[in-house]
Write a protein that holds these residues in place. Structure first.
Motif, PDB file in Angstrom:
ATOM      1  N   ALA A 117       0.779  -1.023  -0.160  1.00 20.77           N
ATOM      2  CA  ALA A 117      -0.019   0.068   0.074  1.00 20.77           C
ATOM      3  C   ALA A 117       1.031   1.382   0.023  1.00 20.77           C
ATOM      4  N   TYR A 118       1.963   1.124   0.758  1.00 21.54           N
ATOM      5  CA  TYR A 118       2.823   2.250   0.756  1.00 21.54           C
ATOM      6  C   TYR A 118       3.532   2.554  -0.599  1.00 21.54           C
ATOM      7  N   ASP A 119       4.036   1.486  -1.398  1.00 25.71           N
ATOM      8  CA  ASP A 119       4.468   1.536  -2.462  1.00 25.71           C
ATOM      9  C   ASP A 119       3.360   2.251  -3.647  1.00 25.71           C
ATOM     10  N   GLN A 120       2.317   1.589  -3.389  1.00 27.83           N
ATOM     11  CA  GLN A 120       1.105   2.218  -4.167  1.00 27.83           C
ATOM     12  C   GLN A 120       0.828   3.596  -3.842  1.00 27.83           C
ATOM     13  N   LYS A 121       0.998   4.106  -2.576  1.00 28.94           N
ATOM     14  CA  LYS A 121       0.873   5.765  -2.493  1.00 28.94           C
ATOM     15  C   LYS A 121       1.865   6.348  -3.190  1.00 28.94           C
ATOM     16  N   GLN A 122       3.205   5.681  -2.989  1.00 28.91           N
ATOM     17  CA  GLN A 122       4.182   6.501  -3.739  1.00 28.91           C
ATOM     18  C   GLN A 122       4.151   6.719  -5.211  1.00 28.91           C
ATOM     19  N   ASP A 123       3.604   5.335  -5.550  1.00 31.52           N
ATOM     20  CA  ASP A 123       3.231   5.627  -6.951  1.00 31.52           C
ATOM     21  C   ASP A 123       2.431   6.778  -7.431  1.00 31.52           C
ATOM     22  N   ASP A 124       1.223   6.792  -6.686  1.00 30.06           N
ATOM     23  CA  ASP A 124       0.152   7.776  -6.861  1.00 30.06           C
ATOM     24  C   ASP A 124       0.738   9.048  -6.607  1.00 30.06           C
ATOM     25  N   PHE A 125       1.494   9.243  -5.811  1.00 34.70           N
ATOM     26  CA  PHE A 125       2.049  10.468  -5.439  1.00 34.70           C
ATOM     27  C   PHE A 125       3.101  10.746  -6.606  1.00 34.70           C
ATOM     28  N   GLN A 126       3.878   9.944  -6.840  1.00 28.76           N
ATOM     29  CA  GLN A 126       4.773  10.483  -8.241  1.00 28.76           C
ATOM     30  C   GLN A 126       3.876  10.689  -9.499  1.00 28.76           C
ATOM     31  N   GLU A 159       3.890  14.121 -11.086  1.00 28.85           N
ATOM     32  CA  GLU A 159       4.398  14.366 -12.506  1.00 28.85           C
ATOM     33  C   GLU A 159       3.250  15.146 -13.449  1.00 28.85           C
ATOM     34  N   GLN A 160       2.024  14.749 -12.993  1.00 32.73           N
ATOM     35  CA  GLN A 160       0.794  15.547 -13.557  1.00 32.73           C
ATOM     36  C   GLN A 160       0.861  17.125 -13.051  1.00 32.73           C
ATOM     37  N   ALA A 161       1.239  17.234 -11.734  1.00 32.77           N
ATOM     38  CA  ALA A 161       1.243  18.689 -11.598  1.00 32.77           C
ATOM     39  C   ALA A 161       2.346  19.280 -12.333  1.00 32.77           C
ATOM     40  N   ARG A 162       3.553  18.612 -12.367  1.00 32.80           N
ATOM     41  CA  ARG A 162       4.698  19.346 -13.152  1.00 32.80           C
ATOM     42  C   ARG A 162       4.234  19.707 -14.489  1.00 32.80           C
ATOM     43  N   GLN A 163       3.802  18.542 -15.070  1.00 33.29           N
ATOM     44  CA  GLN A 163       3.207  18.788 -16.611  1.00 33.29           C
ATOM     45  C   GLN A 163       2.007  20.031 -16.452  1.00 33.29           C
ATOM     46  N   GLN A 164       1.297  20.062 -15.782  1.00 32.78           N
ATOM     47  CA  GLN A 164       0.185  21.177 -15.784  1.00 32.78           C
ATOM     48  C   GLN A 164       1.011  22.488 -15.353  1.00 32.78           C
ATOM     49  N   GLY A 165       1.971  22.455 -14.258  1.00 33.19           N
ATOM     50  CA  GLY A 165       2.702  23.764 -14.157  1.00 33.19           C
ATOM     51  C   GLY A 165       3.471  24.023 -15.393  1.00 33.19           C
ATOM     52  N   ALA A 166       4.197  23.316 -16.271  1.00 34.83           N
ATOM     53  CA  ALA A 166       4.749  23.564 -17.595  1.00 34.83           C
ATOM     54  C   ALA A 166       4.025  24.139 -18.346  1.00 34.83           C
ATOM     55  N   GLN A 167       2.476  23.602 -18.575  1.00 36.31           N
ATOM     56  CA  GLN A 167       1.735  23.915 -19.532  1.00 36.31           C
ATOM     57  C   GLN A 167       1.050  25.479 -19.052  1.00 36.31           C
TER      58      GLN A 167
END
Length: 311
Positions: free
Chosen positions: A228-237, A241-249
């Protein structure tokens, strides 16, 4: 009487043994003389050419010509075939003579003469065979010397390149050895840090296991928590990444808006400058028109004054 009985016994035995060979010895016996004569003549010519073949071999070896070497090999083969043919014919004549001797009264004397004749021819053949073998050995030694000289010349011609290659290889080897020593020294310097990191990791794992045991968490629950922790880490990553892409956009959109605003500001400044230029031109035209009207009025007043004076 005794010799007659022995001769009759030997004659009966030889007739029983050599009955099939009698048909063969009829024609080969006549042809053997011709073959022997032709072989002797051929050997005479080849033996005469044998003295000059050594000189030809010397010339071929000194010239280093492959064609002449091949011709010498062919000549040696031809002479060897002649010697082999003479040997076969000599053995055949001896066998025929031996067979004929058993039908004569003095068998041993006949066999001795046939053997002596065979050995005499065999000695001549042996002498020519030794001479041929000697010439072949000389030719092979000359070819070996030529090949050795050619190889030495090639080695001498390629010596600078080999020396350069060896020097380059030696330099590359030394560079690799120095790099290997540097890598080993670096690994040796980093070994304590790696050992400390491994020990710290093991301690963290042990402490984590103790904490889970104290909280009553089973290994399966711990595995589920880890998953579950790994899944949370994956979701967070993924969200990161989505936030980074949105910020870049959005940053790109801001840049585009800034560029659009600057373009509008530049267009507005240009429009203002155009309006002011047109207003200035209009004011200059109005002033020019007013000056013209004043001039016309002054001229009219002067004309009126002149008319009044004339009256």
């Amino acid at each position: 009487m005794f010799f007659a009985s022995c001769a009759s016994c030997l004659l009966a035995a030889t007739l029983a043994v050599s009955a099939p060979a009698a048909a063969q010895s009829a024609t080969p016996g006549a042809a053997s003389g011709a073959r022997a004569a032709s072989a002797t003549q051929a050997m005479g010519t080849t033996s005469g050419a044998g003295a000059s073949s050594a000189d030809n071999a010397d010339n071929a070896g000194s010239a280093g010509n492959a064609d002449s070497a091949a011709s010498l090999d062919n000549e040696f083969d031809a002479r060897q075939k002649v010697l082999d043919q003479r040997t076969e014919e000599n053995n055949y004549r001896y066998a025929v003579a031996e067979h004929d001797c058993y039908s004569k009264f003095f068998v041993n004397h006949c066999l001795g003469k046939a053997r002596d004749s065979m050995r005499s021819v065999q000695a001549d053949i042996r002498k020519e065979q030794l001479a041929l073998d000697g010439e072949q050995r000389v030719q092979r030694a000359r070819e070996r010397d030529e090949q050795a000289a050619l190889k030495r010349a090639q080695d001498e011609a390629g010596a600078p390149q080999r020396a350069a290659d060896e020097a380059r290889n030696a330099q590359a080897y030394e560079d690799k050895q120095r790099q290997h020593q540097l890598d080993q020294a670096q690994r040796a310097a980093e070994a304590p840090q790696r050992a400390a990191n491994a020990q710290a990791y093991q301690q963290k794992q042990q402490q984590h296991a103790l904490d889970q045991a104290q909280r009553g968490i089973s290994p399966s629950q711990a595995a589920a928590n880890t998953q579950a922790y790994d899944q949370k880490q994956d979701d967070f990553q993924r969200k990161l990444e989505q936030a980074r892409q949105q910020g870049a956009q959005k940053a790109q959109e801001r840049v585009e808006k800034q560029q659009s605003f600057e373009k509008k500001q530049a267009d507005a400044a240009q429009h203002k400058a155009d309006v002011e230029a047109r207003q200035k031109q209009a004011a200059e035209k109005a002033e020019q028109k007013r000056q013209d009207q004043l001039k016309q009025q002054q001229q009219l007043e002067e004309q009126q004054k002149q008319q009044q004076q004339q009256q």
